[in-house]
Enzyme design. Structure first.
Site, PDB file in Angstrom:
ATOM      1  N   CYS A 185       0.841  -1.214   0.000  1.00 13.17           N
ATOM      2  CA  CYS A 185       0.000   0.000   0.000  1.00 13.17           C
ATOM      3  C   CYS A 185       0.872   1.258   0.000  1.00 13.17           C
ATOM      4  O   CYS A 185       0.531   2.250   0.638  1.00 13.17           O
ATOM      5  CB  CYS A 185      -0.949   0.004   1.194  1.00 13.17           C
ATOM      6  N   ASN A 186       2.000   1.198  -0.682  1.00 15.36           N
ATOM      7  CA  ASN A 186       2.908   2.346  -0.747  1.00 15.36           C
ATOM      8  C   ASN A 186       3.565   2.370  -2.124  1.00 15.36           C
ATOM      9  O   ASN A 186       4.741   2.063  -2.280  1.00 15.36           O
ATOM     10  CB  ASN A 186       3.968   2.248   0.361  1.00 15.36           C
TER      11      ASN A 186
END
Length: 829
Positions: free
Chosen positions: A376-377
């Site tokens: 999620c980055n």
């Protein structure tokens, strides 16, 4: 037996926390805090006590900060985006800006969706850019009061890099300007990753907004977070919606609303999750009792990370090539700039990246739990893996989405592997992980080198009796073969005689196939026949072998029409419950019953007739990322399965009025199969394997095992529907279509194997060597067998598949088969 290395994903909860919490609930009655009775007052007072405990944990007081409970860090970030006093474009005064570090979680970047709807410009800032942005604004622009917001993570959830907390004061004072624009800067410090293993002193570093998720610290409860708001900014926040408990007064018939004075009560819409909040008290108590505080956790977890990094970064192949590529901004020498997170990709001895899905599968076989992907980055992933914006878009077009297992596109990684330590991590965890990397990548002689200079990490938190690696004798003997050797391992296509490279004639056929645009029929050679037919009435249970069988519109009739689910309605497979392979279903077409047998149990039968009457429970059951309508087969069979498996479970069947659709990409130039319906299979209607391919693999595996494998046992491990006897191993991977009698099938992709092939289908025992051997034999791929879809029939022949039938394949234009694009492991189940 589990080595858990995803503490950045979630901490694990200790038993003492659960006991303290449940004892509390047994001894007290907690009512809704919005009421005024005795139990409700107790709840309200306990919640207020927890608020103060949180403030105490972060070294601040109610005079400086307010705690607003949310469902998690993401909800806290959304609350900031919606309530910050933005000034949109087009006003007389300068407009607001939302700036964020590109090394930020998706939930931070997603705030720009809210700001865009408010006509506020978002500006991404790269970490290197902010370090260069140290020029003050001109004096005349410093008096501007336009509010801007800058967000950055205290610790990158990708690499563990700790960004300077001094930025907070520097930005608020104007010493550091993210972008040159007049106005007043406020700072949002994303502390979710940081506070799981480091102390945060808000008396020193006074950010305006600090979102956190408590499961990152305690492991329990989940679904609870908080936004810590600096009281200086709190009165400026805007609120439009009001829910239960937030209003001091309002009118239902007129537009009149007066909010409560308390900032917390104004922003906590509805009844807070009060029992979960009460659990936090016990979380803080237990954390302090077990560890002595966050500073000790910081030192302990960093020591483990530093040790692991030191060994990992020194691992080399015999040719001197590194075993891993670590993505880091630091050398792991200082816990103030580096958290206990190591992000890396495994390389082969030629420097090529091994896909993270393969590493994850291998780790699972060793009971090591890691995290893979982009975490999620996307910003950090792009920065460290050198993935361009165009690459991201191309990968999406190739079928790759966040969270799936498509780890390589055109040979380049789409993500990486992350391990992270928490306060309950031990030195043995680090050793087990390093042992796994060495055992699966290096020979014994290679593995002796890096450990000679490495000593045990010096930290009081690690017991002294644990020894560091100093002897190759402790290493697992598995996979002691280099990649170069793998390409030359002899194996057999027949029970006698060694495997040889393809004959010149075969090479010329392949060359011709790749050049022509017309599918080519396989020429010459021995005939190919159907050797065995299996169906699996109950998903993940034993095979039912037949010599001929009707074909329905979902594949073999009754194949994977039923499945076993746990008490929450979630599908159970052999991955979680290997004993499922000992459940033997068979179909009696004359009596129209499914008969289920298992050792030590009386046989039990279930009618083949659809029974969706009053007693049936209709539920939407999730099967491999899509939902299918099912109905429950009743208490009798549920009790039978629960007794045999030793856990509460039920048998459900797919309802005939709702079919799962195929999600396969089709081979070029062939008719689409997207409208073909599926049963409870993962990928396609049929799975085909070749006996010649099994024989080649058998010798490779037998050479690595003490006991030779029987061919029949191997065939059953691969859980195919159709087993063919072809003269050449793996020639099935070059086919585009096949005909068996009057039936036509489309080849839609290879089957990428998971750990189910490691389970002996006769005993339920696991042997992780099988998957490792398959990966080694196939050049680090785990493909074995191909998926088929049934083409629509254009003849009057009956739809029967029979053993002994001849198989007529059509070769593909391009001989390299493409895997189906799916976010789940491709196993037959």
């Amino acid at each position: 037996g589990i080595t858990y290395l995803d503490h950045a994903g979630s901490a694990l909860f200790p038993e003492s926390l659960l006991k303290a919490f449940t004892d509390d609930l047994r001894n007290n009655v907690y009512g809704n805090p919005h009421s005024q009775n005795i139990s409700s007052k107790l709840t309200y007072d306990t919640i207020e006590h927890v608020r103060y405990r949180i403030l105490q944990h972060f070294h601040t007081t109610a005079e400086d900060y307010t705690i607003i409970f949310t469902s998690g860090c993401t909800a806290a970030l959304k609350l900031v985006a919606e309530s910050f006093p933005w000034i949109p474009e087009g006003k007389k005064q300068p407009s607001s800006r939302f700036c964020y570090l590109t090394d930020s979680h998706t939930s931070v970047v997603g705030m720009r969706g809210v700001t865009a709807s408010m006509n506020v410009l978002s500006v991404p800032i790269k970490p290197k850019e902010i370090l260069l942005a140290k020029s003050r604004l001109p004096a005349e622009e410093q008096n501007c009061t336009t509010p801007h917001l800058f967000s950055y993570p205290a610790q990158s959830n990708f690499s563990g890099t700790k960004y300077p907390l001094s930025w907070i004061q520097d930005i608020k004072s104007g010493k550091l300007c993210p972008i040159k624009t007049p106005g007043k800067w406020f700072v949002l410090l994303d502390a979710a990753s940081y506070v799981s293993s480091s102390p945060l002193d808000l008396a020193v570093h006074q950010a305006d907004f600090i979102p956190i998720s408590f499961y990152k610290i305690f492991g329990f409860p989940t679904g609870l977070g908080a936004l810590l708001v600096n009281n200086r900014i709190a009165p400026l926040l805007r609120k439009t919606y009001f829910g239960g408990g937030t209003a001091a007064a309002y009118l239902a018939g007129e537009d009149f609303y007066f909010p409560r004075k308390s900032i917390a009560e104004r922003f906590e819409d509805g009844t807070v999750s009060f029992l979960d909040i009460i659990a936090l008290k016990h979380g803080f108590d237990v954390l302090e009792k077990l560890t002595g505080g966050m500073e000790k956790i910081k030192q302990h977890t960093f020591a483990l990370a530093h040790y692991t990094y030191s060994v990992l970064s020194n691992l080399k192949y015999a040719n001197g090539a590194p075993v891993v590529r670590i993505y880091s901004d630091t050398d792991f020498s200082n816990p103030d700039v580096q958290g206990p997170i190591i992000n890396f990709n495994v390389l082969d001895e030629n420097g090529e990246v091994l896909g993270f899905s393969q590493v994850d599968s291998m780790a699972s076989l060793h009971n090591i739990h890691v995290r893979t992907g982009c975490f999620c980055n996307t910003g950090a992933c792009q920065m460290h893996l050198d993935i361009s914006n165009e690459d991201i878009q191309r990968n999406l077009q190739a079928g790759h989405v966040c969270g799936d297992n498509i780890d390589l596109v055109d040979g380049r990684p789409t993500g990486s592997v992350r391990i992270s330590f928490g306060y309950m991590s031990s030195f043995e965890d680090a050793q087990t992980f390093l042992n796994f990397i060495i055992a699966t990548r290096l020979s014994k002689s290679d593995a002796e080198i890096p450990f000679q200079s490495v000593t045990k990490p010096t930290t009081e938190s690690v017991p002294d009796e644990h020894l560091s690696f100093n002897s190759a004798d402790k290493l697992s003997p598995t996979l002691q073969i280099s990649d170069g050797e793998l390409r030359n391992i002899p194996s057999e296509t027949e029970t006698t005689g060694s495997w040889q490279p393809p004959e010149p004639e075969a090479e010329s056929i392949r060359a011709a196939v790749s050049k022509t645009a017309v599918p080519t029929f396989r020429k010459g050679g021995e005939p190919i026949t159907v050797a065995k037919i299996y169906l699996y009435p109950i998903k993940s249970c034993s095979a039912f072998e037949v010599t001929e069988w009707p074909v329905g519109n979902q594949g073999l009739l009754y194949d994977r029409n039923w499945m076993v689910v746990n008490q929450n309605g979630v599908c159970m497979t052999q991955k979680q419950e290997p004993r499922l392979c000992l459940v033997n279903p068979s179909i009696d077409l004359k009596q129209k019953i499914l008969v289920i047998q298992a050792e030590g149990m009386d046989p039990i039968s279930v009618s083949l007739e659809d029974n969706t009457g009053k007693e049936a429970v209709i539920c939407e059951s999730k099967v491999c990322s899509h939902r299918v309508k099912t109905y429950d087969c009743g208490e009798r069979i549920a009790g039978w399965l629960s007794v045999f498996l030793g856990r509460p479970c039920r048998l459900i069947r797919q309802s005939s009025d709702m079919k799962s659709k195929s999600r396969q990409k089709n081979a070029k130039g062939l008719s689409p199969a997207t409208n073909i319906s599926l049963s409870l299979v993962n990928e396609a209607q049929y799975l085909l394997i070749n006996v010649a391919s099994i024989l080649q693999l058998k010798d490779h595996i037998s050479a690595r095992l003490k006991e030779p494998l029987e061919i029949e046992e191997l065939i059953r491990r691969f859980r195919a529907n159709i087993v063919i006897s072809a003269p050449e191993s793996f020639e099935e991977e070059e086919w585009a279509e096949i005909s068996i009698g009057a039936l036509q099938f489309q080849v839609v992709g290879p089957c990428s194997r998971c750990q189910i092939i490691c389970i002996d289908q006769q005993s339920g025992e696991r042997n992780k060597e099988i998957l490792q051997s398959l990966s080694a034999a196939r050049g680090r791929k785990t493909n074995f067998g191909v998926y088929l879809m049934n083409q629509p029939l254009r003849s009057s022949f009956s739809d029967i598949l029979s053993v002994g039938s001849q198989v007529l394949p059509v070769l593909k234009e391009n001989t390299e088969i493409q895997p189906p694009t799916s976010s789940k492991e491709k196993c037959s189940g």
